[in-house]
Design an enzyme around this catalytic site. Structure first.
Site, PDB file in Angstrom:
ATOM      1  N   LYS A 174      33.651  16.176  12.623  1.00 53.54           N
ATOM      2  CA  LYS A 174      33.510  16.449  14.053  1.00 53.54           C
ATOM      3  C   LYS A 174      34.567  15.891  15.215  1.00 53.54           C
ATOM      4  O   LYS A 174      34.081  16.106  15.251  1.00 53.54           O
ATOM      5  CB  LYS A 174      31.965  15.090  14.101  1.00 53.54           C
ATOM      6  N   LYS A 229      34.040  33.723   8.858  1.00 49.51           N
ATOM      7  CA  LYS A 229      32.586  33.494   8.022  1.00 49.51           C
ATOM      8  C   LYS A 229      32.048  33.668   9.515  1.00 49.51           C
ATOM      9  O   LYS A 229      32.400  32.826  10.673  1.00 49.51           O
ATOM     10  CB  LYS A 229      32.943  31.774   7.623  1.00 49.51           C
ATOM     11  N   LYS A 266      28.644  29.154  14.327  1.00 52.40           N
ATOM     12  CA  LYS A 266      28.108  29.605  15.955  1.00 52.40           C
ATOM     13  C   LYS A 266      29.486  28.315  16.111  1.00 52.40           C
ATOM     14  O   LYS A 266      29.585  29.005  17.368  1.00 52.40           O
ATOM     15  CB  LYS A 266      26.778  27.913  16.128  1.00 52.40           C
TER      16      LYS A 266
END
Ligand code: ADP
Ligand code: TRP
Length: 331
Positions: free
Chosen positions: A116, A195, A198
Site C-alpha cells: 500500500k 486479473k 479495481k
C-alpha cells in the site's frame, strides 16, 4: 468447494467501491453458499476502509452499497449475520489489547502494508496497525473459519500468531481460527485479460445496466485472428468469462465454435453479453428494490449488529478477565 459444515464462519468486506464479477465468483458467491450449513458472520469493514477513504459521503454510501449487494445476491439475514464493523465497539478495544502483545517486527513484515505504501497510500499508524484490527475482528466472535482471498493469507497467519501469543501469556482465551483460502480456480480475468481488479480499471460491475455492460464487453481486448480462423478458447478472455456463467453444454458449444473457426470475436462478445445480463437480471432487480427500501437494509444491519455484539461482549469479558482489565460499569 471444500465442504465446510457446522462452523462459525466470519469474513470482512472492504467497502471500497462497486463490486465486480471477480469479487462475485472469487468471494461473495462462496460466502453466500456457506450460510446453508454454517453460522455466518459477514461485516462491512468500514473502520479498515478509513485507512484509504477519507471522504464521509463515499464511506457512508459504500458501506450501505456492500450490504445491499450481499442481500441482493442472496445473503439471507435470517441465516447469516450481516453488520457494520463500526457497530461493535468491543472490536477496537480488543485491537488495542492485541497490539500490546504484537511484536513490532511482525507488523513490519506485512506485505499488504508495504504494497500500500508503494502505491502511494499515506503510511499512517492505522495502516500499520491494520492487522491488529483485523485480528480483533476475527477473534472477538470465536471464529473458526475465515474465508478470504490469498492476498489476506498473511493477515490470517498474523491473527493466529497474536492469538497464540495471548493464550501463552494469559492462558487459553482465544479460539485459533483456520484459514480458508478461497479457490484460485475462480480467478476472473478483466477486460484486458489481466486479473480483474479495481486497481487495474478493468472491471465489469455486477449490477451494470445493459448499455454500460455492452460497452465493457465490446471493449474486451482480443487478438487479430481473422473471423474464419480457429481460435484457442483457453487463452481467450471471452471464453474465460463465459464459462463462469454457462452450463456445461453451453461451455462445450462455445469451445467448439471457437475451435472450428468461423466464429468471430464480435459474435462471441454478443453471446457473452446476453449471458451475463441474464444471469444477473434477478439480482439487479432485487438491488433496485433495495435501493428504494433503504430502511430495510438498515434494519438488517441493526439486527445483525445486535446479534454479533452479544457474542463480542461475551468474548470481550473473557479477555478482560484474563488480562486484568477491570470495568466498573456495564452497558
Ligand atoms: P480488488 O482487486 O478489485 O480491489 P478486493 O481485493 O477488494 O478486489 O477483493 C475482494 C475479494 O474478491 C477477495 O476475496 C478477492 O480474492 C476476490 N477477488 C477480487 N478480484 C478477483 C478476481 N479477479 N478473481 C477472483 N477473485 C477475486
Ligand atoms: N482485510 C480484508 C480485505 O482487505 C478485509 C477484512 C477486515 C477482513 N477484517 C477482516 C477479512 C476479518 C476477513 C476477516 O479484504
Amino acid at each position: 468447494m471444500q465442504d465446510i459444515k457446522n462452523k462459525r464462519i466470519l469474513s470482512g468486506i472492504q467497502p471500497s467501491g462497486e463490486l465486480h464479477i471477480g469479487n462475485y465468483f472469487g468471494a461473495i458467491k462462496q460466502h453466500i453458499e456457506f450460510q446453508k450449513n454454517n453460522e455466518c458472520y459477514y461485516f462491512v469493514a468500514n473502520l479498515h476502509a478509513l485507512t484509504t477513504i477519507q471522504d464521509r459521503r463515499r464511506l457512508e454510501e459504500n458501506t450501505i452499497e456492500v450490504a445491499m449487494a450481499y442481500i441482493a445476491l442472496g445473503l439471507d439475514p435470517g441465516r447469516a449475520c450481516l453488520f457494520a464493523q463500526s457497530d461493535i465497539p468491543e472490536v477496537t478495544e480488543l485491537a488495542w489489547i492485541l497490539s500490546t502483545v504484537t511484536p513490532l517486527g511482525l507488523l513490519e513484515r506485512a506485505h499488504s502494508y508495504k504494497d500500500k505504501i508503494s502505491r502511494g497510500i499515506t503510511p499512517s499508524h492505522g495502516l500499520f496497525a491494520y492487522p491488529t484490527l483485523m485480528a480483533a475482528d476475527i477473534l472477538i466472535y470465536d471464529s473458526e473459519v475465515v474465508p478470504v482471498g490469498k492476498d489476506q493469507k498473511q493477515h490470517l497467519e498474523m491473527t493466529r500468531d497474536m492469538a497464540i501469543k495471548f493464550n501463552n501469556i494469559f492462558g487459553e482465551t482465544f479460539v485459533i481460527p483456520e484459514e480458508y483460502i478461497l479457490p484460485e480456480v475462480a480467478v476472473v480475468p478483466g477486460i484486458d485479460g489481466q486479473k480483474m481488479s479495481k486497481s487495474y480499471g478493468n472491471t465489469i460491475d455486477i449490477f451494470s445496466e445493459y448499455n454500460t455492460l455492452k460497452q465493457k464487453i465490446m471493449g474486451i481486448v482480443t487478438d487479430s485472428t481473422p473471423l474464419e480462423a480457429p481460435k484457442n478458447p483457453d487463452t481467450n478472455t471471452i471464453y474465460q468469462l463465459y464459462r463462469l456463467f454457462a452450463t456445461p453444454e453451453e461451455k462445450d458449444e462455445m469451445r467448439e465454435k471457437f475451435l472450428k473457426g468461423g466464429y468471430g470475436y464480435a459474435e462471441a462478445k454478443k453471446d457473452l453479453l446476453d449471458k451475463i445480463y441474464t444471469f444477473f437480471h434477478p439480482y439487479r432487480e432485487r438491488r433496485k428494490r433495495l435501493l428504494r427500501e433503504r430502511e430495510y437494509v438498515e434494519t438488517v444491519l441493526r439486527n445483525g449488529a445486535k446479534n454479533a455484539r452479544a457474542r463480542a461482549q461475551h468474548v470481550m469479558e473473557r479477555v478482560r478477565n484474563r488480562c486484568g482489565v477491570l470495568k466498573f460499569t456495564y452497558y
